[in-house]
Design an enzyme around this catalytic site. Structure first.
Site, PDB file in Angstrom:
ATOM      1  N   SER A  51       1.058  -1.316   0.408  1.00 46.54           N
ATOM      2  CA  SER A  51      -0.110   0.046  -0.024  1.00 46.54           C
ATOM      3  C   SER A  51       1.392   1.496   0.297  1.00 46.54           C
ATOM      4  O   SER A  51       1.964   1.214   0.595  1.00 46.54           O
ATOM      5  CB  SER A  51      -0.665  -0.263   1.286  1.00 46.54           C
ATOM      6  OG  SER A  51      -1.001   1.461   0.955  1.00 46.54           O
ATOM      7  N   GLY A 106     -10.110   6.150   8.600  1.00 47.81           N
ATOM      8  CA  GLY A 106     -11.441   6.144   9.880  1.00 47.81           C
ATOM      9  C   GLY A 106     -11.951   7.515   9.607  1.00 47.81           C
ATOM     10  O   GLY A 106     -12.124   8.206  10.356  1.00 47.81           O
ATOM     11  N   ALA A 107     -12.163   7.893   9.006  1.00 46.69           N
ATOM     12  CA  ALA A 107     -13.560   9.475   8.443  1.00 46.69           C
ATOM     13  C   ALA A 107     -14.889   9.064   8.137  1.00 46.69           C
ATOM     14  O   ALA A 107     -15.058   9.928   7.890  1.00 46.69           O
ATOM     15  CB  ALA A 107     -12.207  10.222   7.157  1.00 46.69           C
ATOM     16  N   GLY A 108     -14.999   7.783   8.470  1.00 53.09           N
ATOM     17  CA  GLY A 108     -16.215   7.245   7.397  1.00 53.09           C
ATOM     18  C   GLY A 108     -16.695   7.276   6.549  1.00 53.09           C
ATOM     19  O   GLY A 108     -18.312   7.708   5.991  1.00 53.09           O
ATOM     20  N   SER A 110     -15.686   4.927   4.077  1.00 53.87           N
ATOM     21  CA  SER A 110     -15.580   4.141   3.816  1.00 53.87           C
ATOM     22  C   SER A 110     -14.670   3.149   2.580  1.00 53.87           C
ATOM     23  O   SER A 110     -14.669   3.087   2.575  1.00 53.87           O
ATOM     24  CB  SER A 110     -17.443   3.750   3.124  1.00 53.87           C
ATOM     25  OG  SER A 110     -17.250   2.199   2.542  1.00 53.87           O
ATOM     26  N   SER A 111     -13.722   3.736   3.488  1.00 60.07           N
ATOM     27  CA  SER A 111     -12.241   3.681   2.506  1.00 60.07           C
ATOM     28  C   SER A 111     -12.038   2.346   3.050  1.00 60.07           C
ATOM     29  O   SER A 111     -10.776   1.687   1.755  1.00 60.07           O
ATOM     30  CB  SER A 111     -10.776   4.015   3.779  1.00 60.07           C
ATOM     31  OG  SER A 111     -11.680   4.303   4.952  1.00 60.07           O
ATOM     32  N   ASP A 156     -21.527  -0.593   2.959  1.00 58.56           N
ATOM     33  CA  ASP A 156     -20.306   0.060   2.684  1.00 58.56           C
ATOM     34  C   ASP A 156     -20.182  -0.715   0.558  1.00 58.56           C
ATOM     35  O   ASP A 156     -19.939  -0.185   0.226  1.00 58.56           O
ATOM     36  CB  ASP A 156     -19.375  -0.067   3.465  1.00 58.56           C
ATOM     37  CG  ASP A 156     -19.618   0.848   4.575  1.00 58.56           C
ATOM     38  OD1 ASP A 156     -20.644   1.905   4.734  1.00 58.56           O
ATOM     39  OD2 ASP A 156     -18.820   0.763   5.952  1.00 58.56           O
TER      40      ASP A 156
HETATM   41  C1  GLA Z   1     -20.630   1.730   9.339  1.00 59.84           C
HETATM   42  C2  GLA Z   1     -20.499   0.788   8.514  1.00 59.84           C
HETATM   43  C3  GLA Z   1     -21.363   0.063   7.431  1.00 59.84           C
HETATM   44  C4  GLA Z   1     -22.935   0.295   8.473  1.00 59.84           C
HETATM   45  C5  GLA Z   1     -22.786   2.130   9.357  1.00 59.84           C
HETATM   46  C6  GLA Z   1     -23.391   2.826   9.480  1.00 59.84           C
HETATM   47  O1  GLA Z   1     -20.129   2.855   8.070  1.00 59.84           O
HETATM   48  O2  GLA Z   1     -19.452  -0.122   7.747  1.00 59.84           O
HETATM   49  O3  GLA Z   1     -21.779  -0.754   7.919  1.00 59.84           O
HETATM   50  O4  GLA Z   1     -23.550   0.061   9.877  1.00 59.84           O
HETATM   51  O5  GLA Z   1     -21.255   2.325   9.849  1.00 59.84           O
HETATM   52  O6  GLA Z   1     -24.778   3.325   9.162  1.00 59.84           O
END
Ligand code: GLA
Length: 372
Positions: A51, A106-108, A110-111, A156
């Protein structure tokens, strides 16, 4: 053999947070940012994983030695995908894979799923296998659940593989049926901004799993398979425990909001109509955030602050996205106020001594694909 390059996007979620593992509705859209996997086949059975973001953490493993938990760190995600494809009965070839990402970790946004899905598509292609995308999403989710050990839902991976450009994806996480919902804020003079609060989270840690267990308990008390099956808020009074009742209320209302926002976006035509729609979507974002903060208790101070500052600066609405306890906020802002909103959040964070926030233009983008 020539290397193949595969890309999978990150996502932002308009509505339906923590509803996926409850078999409710979610409404994510794919971002332009994501993970690129450059992969070439090998003559041996090795998986060589490198990476750009972690140059000193390369991993080499044999495809035949993969067992749940056997690889840790970033490489657990791609190794887990190889393991999951193998256990689903898909024969793979050895591969060298170099990944690169322009998504914050880690920023939400979906990396992890972008990493899983780019590698999954690369491994399948090198092995000459074609797996339908809904099935591939489930295979990648299994890698995360069982190999990495994070008990996440299906949003995600579904977003990375199944979203379409200029659309949000309404996904029924009970049936996995999807509908493409037109979503192109630019056409209404609106900017979608992802604001990374720079407070990072780790889903493997306890709170996410604890919420999941609470939801399962609430579903058991309501005698349903999952909370997504409940739409009548009156049923909440069958739950005595006030905490479980609030958890269930969040899931029921957020799932309903995801459907309502999708319905509003679908029925919009003219520009005047669009402003109305974005006002409604913005109001729904604010309600969704309040529900995540007060009923589900997964927000964090910088997210609450960001939502307040963005609204004060003229945003239609804003909410945290992803699992919570750190990560990002999604704001919908009239484009002429986007600069002011950024400045307001940056200044507000500085006044409070919080980390410098980062901004990402969230443009509803195409799903995972081959680039070369
Ligand atoms: C994370 C999880 C998802 C989902 C969200 C909350 O991103 O990977 O599956 O549960 O939190 O919506």
């Amino acid at each position: 053999m020539k290397a193949e390059v595969w890309f999978a996007p990150g996502r932002a979620n308009l509505m339906g947070e923590h509803t996926d593992y409850n078999e409710g509705f979610v409404l994510p859209f794919a971002l332009a940012q994501g993970v690129t996997a450059m992969a070439s086949a090998r003559d041996d059975r090795l998986l060589v994983l490198r990476s750009k973001q972690a140059p000193d953490q390369s991993v080499t493993v044999s495809l035949d030695a993969l067992t749940a938990g056997s690889v840790s760190g970033w490489a657990a995600y791609p190794a887990g995908v190889a393991w999951s494809l193998g256990t689903a009965g898909y024969p793979l070839r050895g591969a060298s894979i170099d990944v690169d990402s322009d998504l914050p970790v880690g920023a939400g946004v979906s990396s992890s799923a972008a990493l899983e899905c780019s590698v999954a598509l690369a491994l399948c292609s090198l092995a000459g296998i074609s797996v339908p995308r809904p099935e591939l999403a489930a295979i990648a989710q299994r890698a995360e659940n069982e190999f990495v050990g994070a008990p996440t839902g299906i949003i995600d991976q579904s977003a990375a593989l199944r979203c379409q450009e200029r659309h949000a994806l309404l996904l029924d996480c009970g049936t996995l049926e999807t509908a493409q919902v037109p979503f192109w804020p630019a056409s209404a003079g609106v900017s979608a901004l992802v604001i990374d609060t720079r407070v990072t989270h780790a889903l493997v840690t306890g709170e996410y799993a604890a919420r999941r267990i609470e939801c399962e308990e609430a579903a058991r008390l309501l005698r349903v398979r999952a909370l997504g099956a409940v739409t009548d808020l009156g049923r909440l009074y069958e739950i005595d425990d006030p905490v479980l009742r609030r958890r269930a209320r969040h899931v029921i209302t957020d799932s309903a909001r995801a459907r309502a926002v999708a319905a509003a976006l679908r029925t919009t035509d003219g520009l005047a109509d669009q402003q109305e729609t974005y006002r409604f979507v913005g109001k729904s974002l604010v309600e969704g955030h309040a529900s995540l903060r007060d009923d589900f208790e997964v927000s964090w101070p910088e997210a609450d602050l960001t939502v307040d500052l963005a609204i004060a600066a003229g945003a239609y609405g804003a909410k945290m996205i992803g699992g919570g306890f750190g990560g990002s906020v999604l704001a919908l802002v009239p484009t002429e106020r986007a600069g002011a909103a950024r400045a307001a959040v940056t200044d507000g964070f500085a006044e409070r001594g919080s980390p410098h926030p980062e901004f990402l233009d969230a443009v509803p983008s195409p799903p995972a694909r081959r680039l070369a």
